[in-house]
Scaffold this motif. Structure first.
Motif, PDB file in Angstrom:
ATOM      1  N   TRP A  48       0.809  -1.218   0.000  1.00  0.00           N
ATOM      2  CA  TRP A  48       0.000   0.000   0.000  1.00  0.00           C
ATOM      3  C   TRP A  48       0.843   1.270   0.000  1.00  0.00           C
ATOM      4  O   TRP A  48       0.533   2.223  -0.691  1.00  0.00           O
ATOM      5  N   VAL A  49       1.904   1.271   0.801  1.00  0.00           N
ATOM      6  CA  VAL A  49       2.679   2.512   0.934  1.00  0.00           C
ATOM      7  C   VAL A  49       3.558   2.734  -0.301  1.00  0.00           C
ATOM      8  O   VAL A  49       3.630   3.835  -0.825  1.00  0.00           O
ATOM      9  N   PHE A  50       4.197   1.685  -0.776  1.00  0.00           N
ATOM     10  CA  PHE A  50       5.027   1.848  -1.973  1.00  0.00           C
ATOM     11  C   PHE A  50       4.288   1.445  -3.237  1.00  0.00           C
ATOM     12  O   PHE A  50       4.855   1.479  -4.322  1.00  0.00           O
ATOM     13  N   ASP A  51       3.037   1.066  -3.061  1.00  0.00           N
ATOM     14  CA  ASP A  51       2.160   0.906  -4.204  1.00  0.00           C
ATOM     15  C   ASP A  51       2.828   0.055  -5.293  1.00  0.00           C
ATOM     16  O   ASP A  51       2.838   0.415  -6.477  1.00  0.00           O
ATOM     17  N   LEU A  52       3.398  -1.072  -4.863  1.00  0.00           N
ATOM     18  CA  LEU A  52       4.271  -1.823  -5.767  1.00  0.00           C
ATOM     19  C   LEU A  52       3.559  -2.337  -7.009  1.00  0.00           C
ATOM     20  O   LEU A  52       2.459  -2.879  -6.934  1.00  0.00           O
ATOM     21  N   LYS A  53       4.222  -2.160  -8.142  1.00  0.00           N
ATOM     22  CA  LYS A  53       3.714  -2.652  -9.428  1.00  0.00           C
ATOM     23  C   LYS A  53       4.725  -3.671  -9.974  1.00  0.00           C
ATOM     24  O   LYS A  53       5.886  -3.676  -9.577  1.00  0.00           O
ATOM     25  N   GLU A  54       4.243  -4.454 -10.922  1.00  0.00           N
ATOM     26  CA  GLU A  54       5.071  -5.540 -11.451  1.00  0.00           C
ATOM     27  C   GLU A  54       6.441  -5.089 -11.978  1.00  0.00           C
ATOM     28  O   GLU A  54       7.440  -5.765 -11.807  1.00  0.00           O
ATOM     29  N   ASP A  55       6.468  -3.904 -12.602  1.00  0.00           N
ATOM     30  CA  ASP A  55       7.721  -3.480 -13.243  1.00  0.00           C
ATOM     31  C   ASP A  55       8.555  -2.542 -12.373  1.00  0.00           C
ATOM     32  O   ASP A  55       9.499  -1.915 -12.850  1.00  0.00           O
ATOM     33  N   ASP A  56       8.233  -2.444 -11.093  1.00  0.00           N
ATOM     34  CA  ASP A  56       9.007  -1.547 -10.233  1.00  0.00           C
ATOM     35  C   ASP A  56      10.422  -2.067 -10.000  1.00  0.00           C
ATOM     36  O   ASP A  56      10.638  -3.274  -9.892  1.00  0.00           O
ATOM     37  N   ILE A  57      11.351  -1.126  -9.914  1.00  0.00           N
ATOM     38  CA  ILE A  57      12.704  -1.449  -9.453  1.00  0.00           C
ATOM     39  C   ILE A  57      12.833  -0.676  -8.149  1.00  0.00           C
ATOM     40  O   ILE A  57      12.822   0.556  -8.131  1.00  0.00           O
ATOM     41  N   TYR A  58      12.915  -1.445  -7.084  1.00  0.00           N
ATOM     42  CA  TYR A  58      12.794  -0.877  -5.744  1.00  0.00           C
ATOM     43  C   TYR A  58      14.147  -0.905  -5.050  1.00  0.00           C
ATOM     44  O   TYR A  58      14.849  -1.910  -5.103  1.00  0.00           O
ATOM     45  N   TRP A  59      14.506   0.219  -4.409  1.00  0.00           N
ATOM     46  CA  TRP A  59      15.780   0.249  -3.696  1.00  0.00           C
ATOM     47  C   TRP A  59      15.590   0.830  -2.302  1.00  0.00           C
ATOM     48  O   TRP A  59      15.280   2.015  -2.166  1.00  0.00           O
ATOM     49  N   CYS A  60      15.816  -0.018  -1.317  1.00  0.00           N
ATOM     50  CA  CYS A  60      15.839   0.427   0.073  1.00  0.00           C
ATOM     51  C   CYS A  60      17.311   0.436   0.470  1.00  0.00           C
ATOM     52  O   CYS A  60      17.976  -0.592   0.409  1.00  0.00           O
ATOM     53  N   THR A  61      17.815   1.600   0.841  1.00  0.00           N
ATOM     54  CA  THR A  61      19.267   1.730   1.075  1.00  0.00           C
ATOM     55  C   THR A  61      19.706   1.293   2.476  1.00  0.00           C
ATOM     56  O   THR A  61      20.853   1.468   2.841  1.00  0.00           O
ATOM     57  N   ALA A  62      18.787   0.754   3.256  1.00  0.00           N
ATOM     58  CA  ALA A  62      19.156   0.330   4.623  1.00  0.00           C
ATOM     59  C   ALA A  62      20.060  -0.903   4.572  1.00  0.00           C
ATOM     60  O   ALA A  62      20.426  -1.377   3.497  1.00  0.00           O
ATOM     61  N   ASP A  63      20.390  -1.418   5.743  1.00  0.00           N
ATOM     62  CA  ASP A  63      21.204  -2.630   5.838  1.00  0.00           C
ATOM     63  C   ASP A  63      20.329  -3.725   6.452  1.00  0.00           C
ATOM     64  O   ASP A  63      19.516  -3.449   7.334  1.00  0.00           O
ATOM     65  N   PRO A  64      20.496  -4.962   5.995  1.00  0.00           N
ATOM     66  CA  PRO A  64      19.680  -6.040   6.582  1.00  0.00           C
ATOM     67  C   PRO A  64      19.911  -6.227   8.076  1.00  0.00           C
ATOM     68  O   PRO A  64      19.149  -6.927   8.742  1.00  0.00           O
ATOM     69  N   GLY A  65      20.947  -5.603   8.618  1.00  0.00           N
ATOM     70  CA  GLY A  65      21.200  -5.682  10.057  1.00  0.00           C
ATOM     71  C   GLY A  65      20.195  -4.920  10.896  1.00  0.00           C
ATOM     72  O   GLY A  65      20.200  -5.024  12.114  1.00  0.00           O
ATOM     73  N   TRP A  66      19.355  -4.126  10.270  1.00  0.00           N
ATOM     74  CA  TRP A  66      18.331  -3.372  10.996  1.00  0.00           C
ATOM     75  C   TRP A  66      16.957  -3.861  10.570  1.00  0.00           C
ATOM     76  O   TRP A  66      16.804  -4.522   9.554  1.00  0.00           O
ATOM     77  N   ILE A  67      15.939  -3.431  11.302  1.00  0.00           N
ATOM     78  CA  ILE A  67      14.582  -3.893  10.983  1.00  0.00           C
ATOM     79  C   ILE A  67      14.159  -3.441   9.582  1.00  0.00           C
ATOM     80  O   ILE A  67      13.444  -4.164   8.883  1.00  0.00           O
ATOM     81  N   THR A  68      14.615  -2.270   9.157  1.00  0.00           N
ATOM     82  CA  THR A  68      14.220  -1.798   7.832  1.00  0.00           C
ATOM     83  C   THR A  68      14.647  -2.805   6.778  1.00  0.00           C
ATOM     84  O   THR A  68      13.907  -3.095   5.834  1.00  0.00           O
ATOM     85  N   GLY A  69      15.845  -3.357   6.955  1.00  0.00           N
ATOM     86  CA  GLY A  69      16.327  -4.364   6.023  1.00  0.00           C
ATOM     87  C   GLY A  69      15.508  -5.649   6.113  1.00  0.00           C
ATOM     88  O   GLY A  69      15.166  -6.251   5.086  1.00  0.00           O
ATOM     89  N   HIS A  70      15.190  -6.084   7.321  1.00  0.00           N
ATOM     90  CA  HIS A  70      14.408  -7.317   7.481  1.00  0.00           C
ATOM     91  C   HIS A  70      13.070  -7.196   6.747  1.00  0.00           C
ATOM     92  O   HIS A  70      12.696  -8.050   5.952  1.00  0.00           O
ATOM     93  N   SER A  71      12.337  -6.121   7.071  1.00  0.00           N
ATOM     94  CA  SER A  71      10.968  -6.014   6.566  1.00  0.00           C
ATOM     95  C   SER A  71      10.914  -5.513   5.129  1.00  0.00           C
ATOM     96  O   SER A  71      10.072  -5.957   4.359  1.00  0.00           O
ATOM     97  N   TYR A  72      11.814  -4.579   4.787  1.00  0.00           N
ATOM     98  CA  TYR A  72      11.643  -3.903   3.498  1.00  0.00           C
ATOM     99  C   TYR A  72      12.829  -4.045   2.534  1.00  0.00           C
ATOM    100  O   TYR A  72      12.884  -3.331   1.546  1.00  0.00           O
ATOM    101  N   ILE A  73      13.783  -4.968   2.839  1.00  0.00           N
ATOM    102  CA  ILE A  73      14.733  -5.403   1.796  1.00  0.00           C
ATOM    103  C   ILE A  73      14.512  -6.892   1.561  1.00  0.00           C
ATOM    104  O   ILE A  73      14.552  -7.360   0.441  1.00  0.00           O
ATOM    105  N   ILE A  74      14.264  -7.621   2.646  1.00  0.00           N
ATOM    106  CA  ILE A  74      14.157  -9.078   2.498  1.00  0.00           C
ATOM    107  C   ILE A  74      12.679  -9.503   2.368  1.00  0.00           C
ATOM    108  O   ILE A  74      12.195  -9.738   1.266  1.00  0.00           O
TER     109      ILE A  74
END
Ligand code: PRX
Length: 646
Positions: free
Chosen positions: A305-331
């Motif tokens: 809903w927030v990033f409104d993801l579409k099939e052709d999106d190229i998404y980049w979250c610059t966080a590190d997987p060592g933080w929650i942002t990486g867990h939820s929104y990179i992995i």
């Protein structure tokens, strides 16, 4: 910077009026954004979800695959230990990877992995699945079983995703430790989790240098981690390392040896998926626990809903997987959504200060999710670096980690988003697992406000008695109802879980530890932490952790640490140190104290300033009053000092 950082309170009435006037400007979404948006009417979505949050989350849960459906959406009988989707069975792995193997997503790229050396690697969903399956087989051969813990200490590279997913597949619990933590911090986290396996690499890249990671693991394990039976090492930078016979294994060798298909463990919805350590108000970090079922529902719904993801999106979250942002929104989030993500190892301004924009242009990134500290760092280089690149592929921007000050917000909006891209300022925490206060693409925005609670979330700002504060007045941000991705407990410490989050403010609410105010339009303005936790470059670090690190130095009797506003990092740490007899202040001693903090906690804990003092303000019971130190340092009113001893 000409404007106040949002974490600072304006000092004069005139400044206050200026800030308020600027806040009044509303940034409405364009027709194009509105047309493309999955959720067209933000207010309606919120109203509907609030009418019946359980029905809202139940509908969200039906977007995912389950082995067995739930009997009850939410069981509150053991409050504050909630169970979402009680009776259901499944595994986040089914949703993140396994189900995509039956669809066209299988041949889609899951990760485009790049690093500052310019090396590039891509992995499709099918390839990632194969790799995870092999690794899960290898882990099984090493004796890993459901419920066992695995500590992950790796750079931001696809092997992090593989390891986390292989653990999930087997029902093992991962504990990712950010590679910027020292061996002592790592050792404490391995010990607390009682990990059987540790996964690391020979080294990590940072600003043109390769830093040995394996040595850190060796030191940590040598210092009393009896639970560790195996260390699995990813070949990466080519650092010269020692492999201990019988204990250490190369990641690629054990993966290649594993051949058969490994069964995905069917789990109870409440079975733990991971532990993630985060800083609190004491020197001992908290092991936040998230489960499989509720977590996947919350993360999947919010990212879509927030990033409104579409099939052709190229998404980049610059966080590190060592933080929650990486867990939820990179992995987990992007994989469940079946989107293509960038994974980048290195700093964004190396080898040159436009590197981040070069990556965006070359990969045609459509969604860029980053942190205010990075935006401010890029602002320092001016408009020229981004202007050298075609950023027209971008359609949405995101911010997380700390309040984004209006000046940085506007720069991000104008220079990077070219006034076309809405900024999703997402307020949330390690504990919440998912976005909590944030806009959707159709939300009218105000520069510096995270806007309003995500549909289904009841957030309020209250005083210390738990009573709502008037419009525009600051208070404690609390959450009144539970949500699916919430932490389930603190690892082996349910008592601390109850005390920290549920007993600080009367009323039985979840206490976030943040200060906020709500304006006349119902917009939330986050103003930083209410407790003794700092937010340095978006990294959460407890003042007590740094104090304890300083106190472990031979010259120190005691130290008091405070966070001060910093133009780029958001906050920086200042320490007030009492020296033992026989030690005198000197530049060498300051260096040695900084080194000590680095040894105990790692390079993420930088003490910007050190002052030597004879005394620290304390309560009669001996607690350091950091609030008084901070007020003195910043020239603010001292507030209530009736408990001050002297
Ligand atoms: O103070 C808030 C701040 O970061 C804290 C959570 O830190 P952590 O658990 O490390 O998770 C960071 C990534 C979710 C919060 O208590 N914070 C996070 N996002 C924002 C924020 N403050 C203001 N605005 C945000 N968007």
């Amino acid at each position: 910077m000409t404007e106040q950082n949002a974490t600072q309170s304006p000092k004069t009435d005139q400044e206050l009026t200026e800030v308020l006037l600027k806040e009044e400007k509303i940034y409405n979404p364009s027709e194009e954004v509105k047309q493309k948006a999955t959720v067209k009417n933000w207010e309606e979505a919120q109203a509907q979800a609030l009418e019946n949050p359980e029905a809202f989350w139940e509908e969200a849960a039906k977007e995912l695959e389950w082995e067995k459906p739930w009997k009850k959406v939410l069981d509150e009988s053991k409050k504050p230990f909630f169970t979402w989707f009680k009776g259901a069975k499944g595994n986040i792995f089914f949703n993140a990877l396994e189900r995509h193997q039956k669809t066209a997503v299988k041949n889609k790229i899951a990760y485009i992995a790049e690093n500052e050396r310019g090396e590039k690697r891509t992995l499709t969903y099918g390839e990632l699945y194969q790799e995870v399956n092999k690794l899960a087989g290898a882990f099984q051969k090493l004796g890993l079983k459901k419920g066992d813990r695995v500590t992950v200490y790796l750079p931001n590279m696809p092997e992090v995703a593989m390891t986390m997913l292989a653990c999930a597949k087997l029902g093992a619990i991962h504990s990712v430790v950010y590679a910027g933590f020292s061996f002592m911090a790592l050792r404490d986290r391995i010990q607390d989790a009682g990990s059987k396996i540790v996964v690391t690499s020979d080294g990590i890249l940072r600003r043109g240098k390769a830093i040995n990671l394996k040595d850190t693991i060796d030191k940590a394990v040598a210092e009393g981690c009896p639970s560790v039976q195996h260390v699995v090492v990813v070949r990466h930078t080519g650092e010269k390392i020692e492999m201990k016979e019988g204990r250490d294994h190369w990641f690629d060798e054990i993966s290649q040896a594993a051949k058969e298909e490994v069964k995905t463990e069917v789990l109870k919805t409440s079975d733990p998926l991971f532990i993630l350590y985060t800083s609190g108000t004491t020197a001992k970090p908290k092991g936040v626990v998230h489960d499989h079922g509720g977590y996947m529902v919350g993360v999947n719904r919010t990212i879509k809903w927030v990033f409104d993801l579409k099939e052709d999106d190229i998404y980049w979250c610059t966080a590190d997987p060592g933080w929650i942002t990486g867990h939820s929104y990179i992995i987990y989030g992007p994989l469940m959504a079946g989107v293509t993500s960038i994974m980048y190892e290195g700093v964004p301004d190396y080898p040159q200060n436009d590197h981040i924009w070069e990556i965006v242009e070359r990969n045609k990134v459509t969604i860029l999710y980053t942190a205010p500290t990075l935006v401010r760092m890029m602002m320092k280089y001016g408009e020229e670096p981004p202007k050298k690149h075609d950023l027209s592929s971008l359609r949405l921007l995101g911010s997380v980690g700390e309040p984004i000050n209006p000046e940085a917000w506007r720069w991000f909006h104008q220079v990077i988003g070219q006034e076309r891209c809405p900024i999703m300022d997402t307020w949330w925490q390690t504990e919440t697992g998912m976005f909590m206060v944030c806009p959707l693409p159709v939300t009218p925005l105000k520069a510096g406000s995270a806007t309003k609670p995500f549909p289904g979330i009841k957030a309020a700002v209250v005083d210390k008695e738990g009573k709502p504060v008037p419009v525009g007045k600051g208070g404690f941000l609390i959450i009144e109802n539970s949500w699916p991705a919430m932490l389930t407990t603190l690892w082996q410490n349910p008592k601390r879980y109850k005390e920290t989050y549920w007993e600080k403010i009367p009323g039985g609410y979840y206490t976030t530890g943040d200060v906020a105010r709500i304006d006349q339009d119902g917009y939330y303005w986050l103003q930083g932490r209410a407790d003794d936790v700092m937010n340095i470059s978006g990294h959460r670090i407890g003042t007590a952790e740094i104090e304890s690190a300083l106190a472990s130095h031979e010259a120190v009797v005691e130290a008091g640490v405070i966070g001060k506003p910093h133009p780029v990092k958001g906050e920086s740490a200042k320490a007030f140190v009492i020296l033992k007899q026989g030690f005198a202040p000197s530049d060498e001693l300051i260096d040695s104290l900084r080194k000590q903090v680095r040894t105990v906690l790692g390079p993420i804990a930088i003490v910007e300033e050190i002052s030597f003092v004879d005394k620290l303000p304390k309560t009669r019971s001996g607690k350091i009053m950091r609030r008084v130190l901070k007020a003195q340092e910043l020239g603010l009113p001292l507030g209530d000092i009736s408990t001050l001893e002297d």
